[in-house]
Design a protein around this motif. Structure first.
Motif, PDB file in Angstrom:
ATOM      1  N   TYR A 158       0.830  -1.209   0.000  1.00 36.69           N
ATOM      2  CA  TYR A 158       0.000   0.000   0.000  1.00 36.69           C
ATOM      3  C   TYR A 158       0.865   1.260   0.000  1.00 36.69           C
ATOM      4  CZ  TYR A 158      -3.199   3.519   1.904  1.00 36.69           C
ATOM      5  OH  TYR A 158      -3.928   4.659   2.123  1.00 36.69           O
ATOM      6  N   LEU A 159       1.952   1.262   0.769  1.00 36.11           N
ATOM      7  CA  LEU A 159       2.842   2.422   0.816  1.00 36.11           C
ATOM      8  C   LEU A 159       3.516   2.657  -0.533  1.00 36.11           C
ATOM      9  CD1 LEU A 159       4.580   2.099   4.308  1.00 36.11           C
ATOM     10  CD2 LEU A 159       2.851   3.755   3.600  1.00 36.11           C
ATOM     11  N   PHE A 160       3.997   1.597  -1.188  1.00 30.74           N
ATOM     12  CA  PHE A 160       4.647   1.747  -2.485  1.00 30.74           C
ATOM     13  C   PHE A 160       3.676   2.285  -3.538  1.00 30.74           C
ATOM     14  CE2 PHE A 160       7.991  -1.068  -0.810  1.00 30.74           C
ATOM     15  CZ  PHE A 160       9.110  -0.403  -1.277  1.00 30.74           C
ATOM     16  N   LEU A 161       2.476   1.737  -3.599  1.00 31.07           N
ATOM     17  CA  LEU A 161       1.495   2.201  -4.586  1.00 31.07           C
ATOM     18  C   LEU A 161       1.096   3.639  -4.334  1.00 31.07           C
ATOM     19  CD1 LEU A 161      -0.794  -0.970  -4.901  1.00 31.07           C
ATOM     20  CD2 LEU A 161       0.930  -0.168  -6.507  1.00 31.07           C
ATOM     21  N   GLN A 162       0.935   4.012  -3.071  1.00 30.74           N
ATOM     22  CA  GLN A 162       0.599   5.397  -2.751  1.00 30.74           C
ATOM     23  C   GLN A 162       1.734   6.341  -3.144  1.00 30.74           C
ATOM     24  OE1 GLN A 162      -2.156   6.728  -1.838  1.00 30.74           O
ATOM     25  NE2 GLN A 162      -3.388   4.983  -1.203  1.00 30.74           N
ATOM     26  N   PHE A 163       2.980   5.893  -2.958  1.00 36.64           N
ATOM     27  CA  PHE A 163       4.128   6.741  -3.303  1.00 36.64           C
ATOM     28  C   PHE A 163       4.165   7.022  -4.803  1.00 36.64           C
ATOM     29  CE2 PHE A 163       8.540   6.831  -4.868  1.00 36.64           C
ATOM     30  CZ  PHE A 163       8.974   8.015  -4.283  1.00 36.64           C
ATOM     31  N   PHE A 164       4.042   5.988  -5.627  1.00 31.41           N
ATOM     32  CA  PHE A 164       4.095   6.187  -7.074  1.00 31.41           C
ATOM     33  C   PHE A 164       2.884   6.989  -7.573  1.00 31.41           C
ATOM     34  CE2 PHE A 164       6.937   2.423  -6.859  1.00 31.41           C
ATOM     35  CZ  PHE A 164       8.016   2.963  -7.527  1.00 31.41           C
ATOM     36  N   TYR A 165       1.729   6.745  -6.995  1.00 28.92           N
ATOM     37  CA  TYR A 165       0.541   7.486  -7.433  1.00 28.92           C
ATOM     38  C   TYR A 165       0.677   8.969  -7.085  1.00 28.92           C
ATOM     39  CZ  TYR A 165      -4.371   8.653  -8.154  1.00 28.92           C
ATOM     40  OH  TYR A 165      -5.535   9.231  -8.597  1.00 28.92           O
ATOM     41  N   TYR A 167       3.488  10.569  -6.648  1.00 29.34           N
ATOM     42  CA  TYR A 167       4.579  11.122  -7.444  1.00 29.34           C
ATOM     43  C   TYR A 167       4.092  11.519  -8.836  1.00 29.34           C
ATOM     44  CZ  TYR A 167       8.888  11.291 -10.190  1.00 29.34           C
ATOM     45  OH  TYR A 167       9.895  11.684 -11.032  1.00 29.34           O
ATOM     46  N   LEU A 168       3.293  10.644  -9.461  1.00 31.82           N
ATOM     47  CA  LEU A 168       2.765  10.977 -10.783  1.00 31.82           C
ATOM     48  C   LEU A 168       1.756  12.115 -10.715  1.00 31.82           C
ATOM     49  CD1 LEU A 168       2.279   7.412 -12.306  1.00 31.82           C
ATOM     50  CD2 LEU A 168       4.074   9.058 -12.843  1.00 31.82           C
ATOM     51  N   SER A 169       1.005  12.184  -9.625  1.00 33.71           N
ATOM     52  CA  SER A 169       0.005  13.239  -9.503  1.00 33.71           C
ATOM     53  C   SER A 169       0.651  14.602  -9.302  1.00 33.71           C
ATOM     54  CB  SER A 169      -0.943  12.937  -8.333  1.00 33.71           C
ATOM     55  OG  SER A 169      -1.605  11.712  -8.539  1.00 33.71           O
ATOM     56  N   ARG A 170       1.836  14.650  -8.664  1.00 33.59           N
ATOM     57  CA  ARG A 170       2.502  15.925  -8.422  1.00 33.59           C
ATOM     58  C   ARG A 170       3.250  16.438  -9.643  1.00 33.59           C
ATOM     59  NH1 ARG A 170       3.813  13.624  -3.267  1.00 33.59           N
ATOM     60  NH2 ARG A 170       5.858  13.013  -4.107  1.00 33.59           N
ATOM     61  N   ARG A 171       3.435  15.595 -10.646  1.00 38.35           N
ATOM     62  CA  ARG A 171       4.104  16.040 -11.862  1.00 38.35           C
ATOM     63  C   ARG A 171       3.229  17.029 -12.616  1.00 38.35           C
ATOM     64  NH1 ARG A 171       9.319  15.197 -12.242  1.00 38.35           N
ATOM     65  NH2 ARG A 171       9.144  15.116 -14.519  1.00 38.35           N
ATOM     66  N   SER A 172       3.787  17.578 -13.719  1.00 43.82           N
ATOM     67  CA  SER A 172       3.050  18.542 -14.531  1.00 43.82           C
ATOM     68  C   SER A 172       1.794  17.888 -15.097  1.00 43.82           C
ATOM     69  CB  SER A 172       3.946  19.041 -15.674  1.00 43.82           C
ATOM     70  OG  SER A 172       3.212  19.869 -16.548  1.00 43.82           O
ATOM     71  N   GLN A 173       0.718  18.640 -15.066  1.00 39.82           N
ATOM     72  CA  GLN A 173      -0.546  18.100 -15.558  1.00 39.82           C
ATOM     73  C   GLN A 173      -0.467  17.765 -17.045  1.00 39.82           C
ATOM     74  OE1 GLN A 173      -3.152  17.266 -13.757  1.00 39.82           O
ATOM     75  NE2 GLN A 173      -2.160  17.944 -11.863  1.00 39.82           N
ATOM     76  N   THR A 174       0.287  18.571 -17.804  1.00 43.15           N
ATOM     77  CA  THR A 174       0.430  18.296 -19.239  1.00 43.15           C
ATOM     78  C   THR A 174       1.188  16.997 -19.468  1.00 43.15           C
ATOM     79  OG1 THR A 174       0.463  20.679 -19.671  1.00 43.15           O
ATOM     80  CG2 THR A 174       1.245  19.220 -21.429  1.00 43.15           C
ATOM     81  N   PHE A 175       2.281  16.817 -18.706  1.00 48.50           N
ATOM     82  CA  PHE A 175       3.056  15.579 -18.823  1.00 48.50           C
ATOM     83  C   PHE A 175       2.223  14.368 -18.413  1.00 48.50           C
ATOM     84  CE2 PHE A 175       5.721  12.450 -16.603  1.00 48.50           C
ATOM     85  CZ  PHE A 175       6.520  12.033 -17.661  1.00 48.50           C
ATOM     86  N   PHE A 176       1.472  14.522 -17.336  1.00 49.79           N
ATOM     87  CA  PHE A 176       0.619  13.428 -16.861  1.00 49.79           C
ATOM     88  C   PHE A 176      -0.465  13.100 -17.889  1.00 49.79           C
ATOM     89  CE2 PHE A 176      -2.929  11.756 -14.321  1.00 49.79           C
ATOM     90  CZ  PHE A 176      -2.280  10.700 -13.701  1.00 49.79           C
ATOM     91  N   PHE A 177      -1.036  14.116 -18.521  1.00 46.73           N
ATOM     92  CA  PHE A 177      -2.089  13.901 -19.512  1.00 46.73           C
ATOM     93  C   PHE A 177      -1.538  13.200 -20.752  1.00 46.73           C
ATOM     94  CE2 PHE A 177      -4.436  15.422 -23.254  1.00 46.73           C
ATOM     95  CZ  PHE A 177      -5.710  14.987 -22.934  1.00 46.73           C
ATOM     96  N   VAL A 178      -0.351  13.666 -21.226  1.00 45.63           N
ATOM     97  CA  VAL A 178       0.254  13.044 -22.407  1.00 45.63           C
ATOM     98  C   VAL A 178       0.639  11.600 -22.123  1.00 45.63           C
ATOM     99  CG1 VAL A 178       2.226  13.139 -23.980  1.00 45.63           C
ATOM    100  CG2 VAL A 178       1.041  15.248 -23.332  1.00 45.63           C
ATOM    101  N   ASN A 198      -5.339  -0.708 -17.104  1.00 42.20           N
ATOM    102  CA  ASN A 198      -5.169  -2.020 -16.474  1.00 42.20           C
ATOM    103  C   ASN A 198      -4.340  -1.939 -15.196  1.00 42.20           C
ATOM    104  OD1 ASN A 198      -6.150  -4.515 -18.307  1.00 42.20           O
ATOM    105  ND2 ASN A 198      -5.565  -2.815 -19.639  1.00 42.20           N
ATOM    106  N   VAL A 199      -3.356  -1.047 -15.147  1.00 42.10           N
ATOM    107  CA  VAL A 199      -2.591  -0.870 -13.914  1.00 42.10           C
ATOM    108  C   VAL A 199      -3.482  -0.306 -12.820  1.00 42.10           C
ATOM    109  CG1 VAL A 199      -0.744   0.489 -12.860  1.00 42.10           C
ATOM    110  CG2 VAL A 199      -0.340  -0.688 -15.014  1.00 42.10           C
ATOM    111  N   HIS A 200      -4.356   0.617 -13.177  1.00 37.57           N
ATOM    112  CA  HIS A 200      -5.268   1.194 -12.184  1.00 37.57           C
ATOM    113  C   HIS A 200      -6.243   0.136 -11.666  1.00 37.57           C
ATOM    114  CE1 HIS A 200      -7.380   4.461 -10.164  1.00 37.57           C
ATOM    115  NE2 HIS A 200      -8.514   3.927 -10.590  1.00 37.57           N
TER     116      HIS A 200
END
Length: 729
Positions: A319-326, A328-339, A350-352
Motif C-alpha cells: 500500500y505504501l509503495f502504490l501510494q508513493f508512485f501514485y 509522485y505521478l500526480s505531483r508532476r506537470s498536468q500536461t506531462f501526466f495527460f500526455v 489495467n494498472v489502475h
C-alpha cells in the motif's frame, strides 16, 4: 361451494432422517395465500428442552424477536419467525388421540370454546403479543414433566405446562397452530424416512381437520453447500407482456394460489434460523464451553492470528509503495501526466484496475452482517463475487509470473527476433511497397506526379522512423525486461496492455500516413459526390438530412465540370495508396484487437465458479422441480380414528435443477462484451470504403475502476488484519 383448505408442510430432510423419541415443538414461518396455507418448518426442538432452556416466557419471546430481526426485511414483511405448532412423536402411546380424531371428524370446523388450552404462535405480528407480558410468570419444569402426557385438549393438542400454557388461548382463538403426527418409518427409494402427517390446524380461530395436506421434503440449504432458486442461473429473463392479457391470467392474479417466492426465501433462511435457535439453546454455561474447547481449535486460531498479522504487514508495505508512485505521478506537470496517460491509455487503465484490486481486497473480504448472510442464496452469490475477485487476480498474477520468467530467460532471442521483424517490415513492406506504388502497380496507369508526391512523403516518413529506430534499438532490451517485470508484479494483463500501447507507438508512422491518405481519399469522394449532385440539380440539406431540388447557374455548372474531371482522374492514384496503407493499418488493428480480447477474457473468466461447478454443482441452482412419491401406508386412517373424509396427504421431494457450464460462465462474457457494438463489422466496412475513421478497439467492459483509496497506514493495517480474522473458517 366452499373449497377445501390446502396445507403444504415444508419439512426438512434432516428431521425426516431421525425418528424422535419425544414430542417436538416446531419453529418456522406461516404463509397464507388464498385458500392455501404454507407451513415452512425450519427446525424442531423437544418440548422439555424448550422448557428447561427458557424458564420464563420473556426469554422465549426475546429469542424469537432476536431471530426474526436477523432475517431479511423481505421475509420479515411477509411472515415472522414463530412457533408453528407441535408434532406428536408416538400417537399410539396415548389412546385419547384416537378419540380426539373421531371428534374432529364430526365437522370440518367448530368453535374454539371446546378447546381450552395449549399452543401459542409466537408471531411478532400477533396483535395480542404485547398483552401477554402480564400473563407471564415463572414455573418449575418439574411440574410440567410430571403430568406432561396426562393432559390433552378436546381438539387433540397436548396441554403444555409452564411458559407456553399461558399463551394457548390467544393462539387458538386468533392465531395459527398446526398439529402433526409421526408414523413409522417409510422406505423412500433406498432410504427410510419418518414422514409426519397432519392431524388438524388452527387457522384464524377455526379448527380445520378435513383439508388436503401436502408434505414436501426439502434438503435444508446451508452455506457453502446448496441453496434454492426459481430463476435460471445468471439470467434475468424479461418477457414482454402483450397489451391485453387473457382473462385466465387476470383470474390467476386476482386469486393467487401459491407465493412460491416467499416460500423459497424462507427455505433459504431456514438454516440460519435453525443455527440461531440451536445457538441460543446450546449456551448453558459459556465458561465451561470455553475451557472445554479443543486444544487443536485454539492452536489453529493462534496460527490464524499470526498469519493475519503477516498478511496485513505485507499488504501495508504494498500500500505504501502504490501510494508513493501514485502521489509522485500526480505531483508532476498536468500536461506531462495527460500526455503519458494518452500514450499508454490501455496500460494505465489495467494498472489502475489491478492496483485497486490489490488495495481493496480487505474491503471485499469484510464480514457482512448476519441479516445479509441469513439468506443462503444472497450469501452464496456474495461469496462467489469474492472468489471471482481473488481467483481472477491470482490466476492473472501466476500467468504473469510465468510470462515474465520466460521473457527474461529468452530476452536475447526475442530482442534479435524483433529487430529482424522490424527490418523486414521497414525494407520489404514499406520501402518496397512505396516504390512499387510510384511505378505501375498491377498494370494500372496512375498519375505520375501525384504518385511521386505521395511516394516521396511516405518514403521520408519511413526514413525518419528508421533513423529513430536505430537509436531506440539499443533500449529494446530494457523494454523487454520492463515487460517481464510488469508481468511478474501486476499479472499478465498489464504487459499485454503495454504491448498494445508499444505497438501503436512503434507503428505511429503507418498510422500517420494512413490518416493523411484517408483524408485525401475521403475529401475526393465527398467532392465527387457533391459535383454529381450538382449535375443532377440536387443539393444536400444538412438540417433536414435529405436531398432537395436546387437551380444552379450556368457558371456553377461550368466550374463543377472543370473540377469533376481532375478529381475523377486522380481518384485511382489516391485509392491505390489508400488501399495499401489501409491494409497495413487493418493488420495492426487486428493484432491489437486480438490482444484486447485476450485481456478481456482473462478479466472475465470465473475461475472459482468453474472449479466449484466441477466439485459442487448444487451451488448453481437453476429452477426447482417436485418428485411425487406414492408409498403405500402400513396403517390405515382408521388406526388414527380417521376416515376417508379426513385429510388427504400427499408426499413430494423438492429437487433443484443445476446450471450447465455455459450458463455459469455465459453471464460474465455477455457482461464483458456487452459494450461491443453489433454493427462493428458494418462500421469497419463503411470506414474502409468511405475513408472515414476505422474503429481500432472493441470497447469491451473491463472490471469497474474503483476510486483510489486514501486512508492512513495504521488504519489500512488494522483493516487488513480484521478482514483476515473475519474470513477465517
Amino acid at each position: 361451494m366452499t373449497h377445501r383448505k390446502k396445507c403444504r408442510i415444508w419439512w426438512p430432510d434432516k428431521l425426516a432422517r431421525v425418528e424422535p423419541s419425544s414430542d417436538l415443538l416446531l419453529f418456522g414461518w406461516y404463509m397464507t395465500c388464498g385458500s392455501s396455507v404454507d407451513a415452512v418448518v425450519a427446525t424442531a426442538v423437544p418440548m422439555l428442552k424448550i422448557s428447561a432452556c427458557f424458564p420464563r416466557c420473556e426469554d422465549l419471546k426475546e429469542m424469537l424477536h432476536f431471530a426474526n430481526g436477523k432475517m431479511p426485511l423481505q421475509l420479515q414483511e411477509t411472515s415472522a419467525f414463530a412457533i408453528l405448532g407441535q408434532c406428536v412423536a408416538d400417537p399410539y402411546a396415548d389412546s385419547e388421540l384416537v378419540d380426539q380424531n373421531k371428534n374432529l371428524l364430526s365437522g370440518s370446523k367448530f368453535k374454539q370454546q371446546q378447546c381450552i388450552g395449549p399452543a401459542q404462535n409466537f408471531s411478532l405480528k400477533d396483535k395480542n403479543l404485547d398483552s401477554m407480558d402480564g400473563q407471564c410468570h415463572e414455573k418449575s419444569c418439574a411440574g410440567a414433566a410430571s403430568d406432561y402426557n396426562h393432559r390433552r385438549w378436546k381438539c387433540g393438542c397436548k396441554a403444555l405446562e409452564g411458559l407456553i400454557e399461558h399463551h394457548t388461548n390467544s393462539s387458538i382463538r386468533s392465531g395459527n397452530w398446526i398439529q402433526l403426527l409421526y408414523r413409522s418409518k417409510r422406505m423412500l427409494g433406498e432410504e427410510s424416512k419418518v414422514i409426519p402427517e397432519l392431524h388438524h390446524i388452527h387457522l384464524n380461530g377455526d379448527t380445520i381437520a378435513a383439508c388436503d395436506a401436502h408434505v414436501l421434503i426439502y434438503d435444508q440449504p446451508s452455506y457453502g453447500r446448496n441453496h434454492l432458486s426459481l430463476s435460471s442461473w445468471g439470467f434475468s429473463l424479461q418477457v414482454r407482456s402483450p397489451s391485453k392479457k387473457p382473462n385466465w391470467i387476470n383470474d390467476l392474479q386476482k386469486k393467487p394460489f401459491l407465493d412460491l417466492d416467499s416460500v423459497i426465501l424462507a427455505l433459504n433462511c431456514s438454516n440460519a434460523a435453525s443455527v440461531l435457535l440451536d445457538h441460543r439453546i446450546g449456551i448453558v454455561n459459556p465458561v465451561i464451553h470455553f475451557f472445554c474447547k479443543p486444544i487443536l481449535v485454539v492452536f489453529i486460531e493462534m496460527v490464524w492470528h499470526f498469519v493475519a498479522v503477516i498478511v496485513a504487514s505485507i499488504s501495508s508495505i504494498t500500500y505504501l509503495f502504490l501510494q508513493f508512485f501514485y502521489n509522485y505521478l500526480s505531483r508532476r506537470s498536468q500536461t506531462f501526466f495527460f500526455v503519458l496517460e494518452k500514450m499508454f491509455q490501455n496500460t494505465w487503465k489495467n494498472v489502475h484496475i489491478r492496483s485497486c484490486q490489490i488495495l481493496y481486497w480487505p474491503i471485499f473480504l469484510q464480514d457482512t452482517s448476519f441479516s445479509s448472510q441469513s439468506n443462503i442464496e444472497y450469501a452464496h452469490k456474495a461469496a462467489l463475487q469474492k472468489h471471482f475477485n481473488w481467483s481472477s487476480v491470482g490466476v492473472d498474477v501466476m500467468l504473469g509470473i510465468v510470462f515474465g520468467v520466460l521473457l527474461l530467460i529468452n530476452a536475447d532471442a526475442i530482442w534479435l527476433k524483433i529487430l529482424a521483424v522490424v527490418h523486414y517490415m521497414t525494407d520489404n513492406a514499406l520501402r518496397s511497397g512505396c516504390v512499387w506504388l510510384m511505378g505501375v502497380p498491377a498494370g494500372f496507369k496512375l498519375n505520375t506526379e501525384l504518385a511521386e508526391l505521395l511516394g516521396m512523403i511516405s518514403l521520408n516518413a519511413v526514413q525518419i522512423f528508421s533513423t529513430l529506430w536505430s537509436f531506440m534499438s539499443t533500449s529494446l532490451r530494457y523494454i523487454i525486461e520492463g515487460l517481464a517485470l510488469s508481468g511478474i508484479v501486476f499479472g499478465l494483463t498489464v504487459p499485454a496492455a503495454l504491448c498494445i500501447d508499444l505497438l501503436k507507438l512503434a507503428t505511429l508512422h503507418v498510422t500517420t500516413l494512413h490518416w493523411l491518405i484517408s483524408f485525401l481519399y475521403s475529401q475526393q469522394l465527398q467532392a465527387l459526390a457533391s459535383l454529381w449532385r450538382l449535375f443532377r440539380g440536387r443539393k444536400w440539406n444538412p438540417l433536414r438530412e435529405r436531398l432537395d431540388s436546387y437551380d444552379y447557374t450556368v457558371e456553377q455548372h461550368v466550374v463543377g465540370s472543370l473540377f469533376f474531371t481532375p478529381f475523377l482522374l486522380l481518384l485511382p492514384t489516391t485509392s491505390v495508396f489508400y488501399i495499401f496503407f489501409t491494409i497495413l493499418r487493418t493488420m495492426i488493428t487486428f493484432v491489437c484487437i486480438l490482444i484486447e480480447i485476450m485481456i478481456s477474457v482473462l478479466h472475465a473468466v470465473p475461475y472459482a465458479e468453474i472449479l466449484l461447478w466441477f466439485t459442487r454443482r448444487s451451488r448453481f441452482p437453476s429452477g426447482i422441480w417436485f418428485e411425487s412419491i406414492s408409498v403405500p401406508s402400513m396403517y390405515s386412517h382408521a388406526d388414527y380414528g380417521q376416515s376417508d373424509e379426513g385429510s388427504e396427504t400427499l408426499l413430494s421431494l423438492l429437487h433443484s435443477n443445476y446450471a450447465t457450464i455455459g450458463q455459469v460462465i455465459g453471464p460474465h462474457y455477455s457482461k464483458t462484451f456487452h459494450g461491443v457494438a453489433s454493427s462493428f463489422g458494418k462500421s469497419l466496412a463503411y470506414g474502409f470504403l468511405s475513408g472515414q475513421r476505422i474503429p481500432s478497439t472493441l470497447h469491451t467492459n473491463l472490471p469497474p475502476s474503483l476510486p483510489w483509496i486514501r486512508i492512513g497506514f495504521r488504519e489500512y493495517w488494522t483493516l487488513c488484519r480484521s478482514s483476515m480474522l473475519s474470513g477465517r473458517l
